[in-house]
Design an enzyme around this catalytic site. Structure first.
Site, PDB file in Angstrom:
ATOM      1  NE  ARG A 145     -44.011  54.071   6.172  1.00 48.44           N
ATOM      2  CZ  ARG A 145     -42.790  54.266   5.722  1.00 48.44           C
ATOM      3  NH1 ARG A 145     -42.330  53.529   4.748  1.00 48.44           N
ATOM      4  NH2 ARG A 145     -42.030  55.231   6.207  1.00 48.44           N
ATOM      5  CD  GLN A 168     -35.228  56.794   1.813  1.00 46.65           C
ATOM      6  OE1 GLN A 168     -34.034  56.950   1.627  1.00 46.65           O
ATOM      7  NE2 GLN A 168     -35.747  55.800   2.468  1.00 46.65           N
ATOM      8  NE  ARG A 206     -41.368  58.653  -0.862  1.00 48.81           N
ATOM      9  CZ  ARG A 206     -40.889  57.919   0.131  1.00 48.81           C
ATOM     10  NH1 ARG A 206     -41.334  56.686   0.326  1.00 48.81           N
ATOM     11  NH2 ARG A 206     -39.943  58.395   0.929  1.00 48.81           N
ATOM     12  CG  HIS A 208     -41.703  51.217  -1.884  1.00 50.64           C
ATOM     13  ND1 HIS A 208     -42.208  50.481  -0.828  1.00 50.64           N
ATOM     14  CD2 HIS A 208     -40.448  51.552  -1.523  1.00 50.64           C
ATOM     15  CE1 HIS A 208     -41.297  50.393   0.120  1.00 50.64           C
ATOM     16  NE2 HIS A 208     -40.226  51.021  -0.272  1.00 50.64           N
ATOM     17  CG  ASP A 268     -33.617  47.315   2.474  1.00 53.28           C
ATOM     18  OD1 ASP A 268     -33.391  48.436   3.002  1.00 53.28           O
ATOM     19  OD2 ASP A 268     -34.053  47.173   1.311  1.00 53.28           O
ATOM     20  CD  GLU A 291     -39.807  47.907  -2.326  1.00 52.70           C
ATOM     21  OE1 GLU A 291     -39.005  48.693  -2.856  1.00 52.70           O
ATOM     22  OE2 GLU A 291     -39.858  47.711  -1.091  1.00 52.70           O
TER      23      GLU A 291
HETATM   24  O1  TA6 Z   1     -38.047  49.256   0.210  1.00 56.45           O
HETATM   25  C1  TA6 Z   1     -36.718  49.542   0.191  1.00 56.45           C
HETATM   26  C2  TA6 Z   1     -36.402  50.843   0.926  1.00 56.45           C
HETATM   27  O2  TA6 Z   1     -35.447  51.582   0.208  1.00 56.45           O
HETATM   28  C3  TA6 Z   1     -35.905  50.520   2.341  1.00 56.45           C
HETATM   29  O3  TA6 Z   1     -34.502  50.699   2.434  1.00 56.45           O
HETATM   30  C4  TA6 Z   1     -36.690  51.482   3.230  1.00 56.45           C
HETATM   31  O4  TA6 Z   1     -36.029  52.719   3.315  1.00 56.45           O
HETATM   32  C5  TA6 Z   1     -37.997  51.562   2.452  1.00 56.45           C
HETATM   33  O5  TA6 Z   1     -37.571  51.693   1.100  1.00 56.45           O
HETATM   34  C6  TA6 Z   1     -38.979  52.606   2.922  1.00 56.45           C
HETATM   35  O6  TA6 Z   1     -38.514  53.901   2.629  1.00 56.45           O
HETATM   36  P1  TA6 Z   1     -39.451  55.153   3.130  1.00 56.45           P
HETATM   37  O7  TA6 Z   1     -38.724  56.377   2.680  1.00 56.45           O
HETATM   38  O8  TA6 Z   1     -40.787  54.975   2.452  1.00 56.45           O
HETATM   39  O9  TA6 Z   1     -39.576  54.997   4.607  1.00 56.45           O
END
Ligand code: TA6
Length: 298
Positions: free
Chosen positions: A62, A81, A86, A156, A203, A273
């Site tokens: 994070r 996600q 990563r 990111h 966002d 990003e």
């Molecule tokens: O930075 C954009 C994004 O897609 C946000 O919608 C939020 O989900 C963020 O990434 C963080 O995602 P994560 O899976 O690292 O918590």
């Protein structure tokens, strides 16, 4: 100048730390090829890392510059996600250091990480190049298989702005963006502000920004200083292609809801990003897509 490689009990590199003669430093975890630190000669930390980030490989780090591939968000429901780049350990291909420059390359391929929902041969490379006041990260996707595949990729980047209430972002005026906090996330809005401030959950995906075409990229003015973020992308043998820019700050409630995000972290960070994320991109067999970010302290 120095390069330190922290190894695990099997002798595998877990962390690379480099220091230039000027005192500039960077740190990279091989887990996710995640850059977790970049400090300038006068000690300015440009990268934010949550104090509660998991650094033991149990989940994506994070903070820093996590790498997104082969999808952004979770359009392929079976896959985690932001994909699998990563949260897998990459290989260190090589490292070189001089008084005023450090470079290292890390790689990941389908023999090390893949997913049944996206079963294609690929190679990812992250080339990290540090100079005194600049960190350049080239994130290269290569299709090493016999057929085209679709992908998204993104760096990111969590910036350390020190105080979000004293932060503005310039260079996005006139850019079109998708607002993921809106009722209709498919509408293209126009950024009307010359200097955008962040006062709530944000966002959004600025589409086709191709940041290095913006005069001087995007400039984040904050108590840390002036941080320029330039994003650009090339395809094949260097054909320039539009790239996108995501801006994210979870704000208080969402920050509190994430176990690895400092409750007050939203006051100190802002994600800018560079990515190829407005939609999926097709990459033919043998082709490369290079997404480059240049962070500069002005
Ligand atoms: O930075 C954009 C994004 O897609 C946000 O919608 C939020 O989900 C963020 O990434 C963080 O995602 P994560 O899976 O690292 O918590």
């Amino acid at each position: 100048m120095s390069v330190e490689e922290v190894k695990d009990e099997s002798g595998n590199i877990r962390i690379i730390r480099a220091t230039l003669k000027s005192g500039s430093q960077c740190e990279i975890y091989t887990f996710g090829a995640t850059v977790t630190k970049f400090t300038t000669p006068d000690g300015k930390d440009l990268i934010w890392l949550s104090s509660t980030a998991k650094l033991d490989g149990t989940k994506a780090i994070r903070g820093g510059i996590p790498l997104v591939f082969p999808h952004f968000g979770q359009p392929i429901k079976e896959m985690p996600q932001h994909g699998f780049a990563r949260n897998n350990t990459w290989k260190v291909e090589g490292t070189e250091i001089k008084d005023d420059a450090f470079q290292t390359t890390l790689s990941l391929d389908q023999t090390m990480a893949t997913h049944e929902a996206w079963p294609f041969p690929y190679k990812l490379e992250l080339v990290v190049a540090m100079k005194d006041n600049e960190l350049k990260t080239q994130y290269i996707v290569t299709n090493t298989g016999p057929e085209s595949f679709r992908f998204q990729s993104l760096q990111h980047t969590y910036l350390n702005v020190a105080d979000i209430s004293a932060t503005t972002v310039t260079g996005l005026m006139g850019q079109r963006y998708l607002d993921k906090t809106a009722a209709d996330t498919t509408l293209l809005n126009i950024e009307e502000r010359g200097a955008a401030d962040i006062t709530q959950f944000v966002d959004r995906v600025y589409v086709g920004t191709h940041l290095n075409s913006t005069p001087g990229g995007v400039l984040v003015k904050c108590p840390t200083g002036k941080i320029r973020v330039q994003g650009s992308a090339t395809y094949g043998d260097g054909i320039a292609m539009p790239s996108d820019t995501v801006m994210w700050n979870p704000w208080a409630e969402k920050a509190k809801g994430m176990g690895d995000f400092d409750d007050d972290g939203y006051l100190k960070m802002l994600c800018i990003e560079p990515g190829l994320v407005q939609d999926f991109h097709m990459l033919p067999a043998g082709y490369k897509a290079n997404l480059t970010q240049v962070l500069s302290f002005l």
